[in-house]
Design a protein around this motif. Structure first.
Motif, PDB file in Angstrom:
ATOM      1  N   ALA A   1       0.835  -1.207   0.000  1.00 44.62           N
ATOM      2  CA  ALA A   1       0.000   0.000   0.000  1.00 44.62           C
ATOM      3  C   ALA A   1       0.871   1.258   0.000  1.00 44.62           C
ATOM      4  O   ALA A   1       0.572   2.230  -0.694  1.00 44.62           O
ATOM      5  CB  ALA A   1      -0.931  -0.005   1.210  1.00 44.62           C
TER       6      ALA A   1
ATOM      7  N   LYS B   1       2.102   2.007  -3.503  1.00 42.41           N
ATOM      8  CA  LYS B   1       1.058   2.581  -4.347  1.00 42.41           C
ATOM      9  C   LYS B   1       0.864   4.064  -4.046  1.00 42.41           C
ATOM     10  O   LYS B   1       0.695   4.882  -4.959  1.00 42.41           O
ATOM     11  CB  LYS B   1      -0.254   1.814  -4.140  1.00 42.41           C
TER      12      LYS B   1
ATOM     13  N   ASP C   1     -10.365   6.804  -3.028  1.00 41.71           N
ATOM     14  CA  ASP C   1      -9.914   5.425  -2.934  1.00 41.71           C
ATOM     15  C   ASP C   1     -11.120   4.560  -3.273  1.00 41.71           C
ATOM     16  O   ASP C   1     -12.083   4.510  -2.506  1.00 41.71           O
ATOM     17  CB  ASP C   1      -9.403   5.149  -1.516  1.00 41.71           C
TER      18      ASP C   1
ATOM     19  N   THR D   1      -4.694   1.753   1.970  1.00 44.81           N
ATOM     20  CA  THR D   1      -4.351   2.849   1.051  1.00 44.81           C
ATOM     21  C   THR D   1      -5.020   4.148   1.487  1.00 44.81           C
ATOM     22  O   THR D   1      -4.416   5.218   1.400  1.00 44.81           O
ATOM     23  CB  THR D   1      -4.746   2.510  -0.398  1.00 44.81           C
TER      24      THR D   1
END
Length: 275
Positions: free
Chosen positions: A114, A117, A131, A139
């Motif tokens: 996460a 990303k 999200d 995330t």
């Protein structure tokens, strides 16, 4: 409450001086006695510790008030089995839905993945982010630590029930700058204004489980709600040998058809896109 796993059970049997009662978030010193261990005033019989160490690989349990409960549930509505599992000591767990992991666990861990990303889209302090598939909220949490606000959307209430029992998901429910919406992203997104978000993270289940989340229609909506020069990360994951490169190219074509500029990122197994 104490969170027990096979990895923690092995540490307790070795009588380690410092252990984590919450999957690696905090640490404490247990008190060992002949037939039990005392962790944060909870007395746990060694028989339970041995049972978890030998019989229950990867499951996450809660021990509270002399009761041991696995973090899992079955939903008659979805006909799916949801379970919190972990594959490392003191590591953020993943959710397993009817045997399928919702995070990467090979060569990385869910929290580190996460982070990678989030680093790719580099949230700024003034940013508003979207999200699209909350899951356990990793995330959303990591993005919210770096930006003004995150709106996160999850359609499966059972996933949220598991997240509420996961210590690594706590900020999803306590952070002032995270707004959680229980809805299908396909329905929720049409309510958002044009150019509403500075960045978007789209981390859907595997294509075989949710083809609609890889559609040109949804990509067009993501493009609409993203600001000019906004960043969009789309996790795709590993592809079977039957589809291979063709599968990646099909997704890329849909993104390009929606006017995204995009580039494949092998480390994150996804597309980094810009409007």
């Amino acid at each position: 409450m104490i969170y027990l796993t096979c990895f923690l059970a092995e540490q307790i049997l070795k009588k380690k001086k410092r252990i984590s009662p919450d999957l690696g978030i905090t640490f404490t010193s247990p008190i060992y006695k002949n037939d039990k261990v005392i962790i944060n005033e909870e007395e746990i019989p060694f028989d339970i510790i041995k049972y978890i160490a030998k019989k229950k690989r990867y499951s996450v349990f809660i021990y509270e008030r002399n009761k041991l409960k696995p973090i899992q549930l079955f939903s008659e509505k979805t006909n799916l089995f949801y379970k919190l599992v972990t594959y490392k000591l003191n590591s953020a767990p993943t959710i397993q839905i009817s045997g399928t992991h919702m995070h990467r666990v090979v060569g990385t861990d869910p929290w580190s993945d996460a982070k990678n990303k989030i680093n790719l889209i580099a949230p700024r302090k003034s940013d508003l982010g979207l999200d699209s598939c909350t899951g356990l909220g990793y995330t959303a949490i990591l993005a919210a630590r770096r930006c003004k606000k995150v709106v996160t959307v999850e359609k499966d209430e059972n996933v949220i029930k598991i997240a509420k029992l996961n210590p690594w998901s706590k900020e999803l429910f306590t952070a002032d700058n995270i707004r959680l919406i229980i809805d299908d992203i396909q329905h929720a997104i049409i309510k958002f204004k044009d150019s509403a978000f500075d960045f978007i993270i789209h981390d859907p289940p595997q294509y075989y489980h949710a083809k609609e989340l890889y559609s040109r229609t949804l990509y067009a909506e993501f493009y609409r709600v993203l600001k000019k020069e906004g960043r969009f990360f789309h996790y795709v994951g590993k592809v079977g040998t039957r589809l291979g490169k063709k599968y990646i190219e099909q997704i890329k074509k849909r993104l390009l058809d929606c006017r995204f500029r995009c580039k494949w990122n092998e480390k994150s197994l996804g597309f980094v896109c810009f409007k």
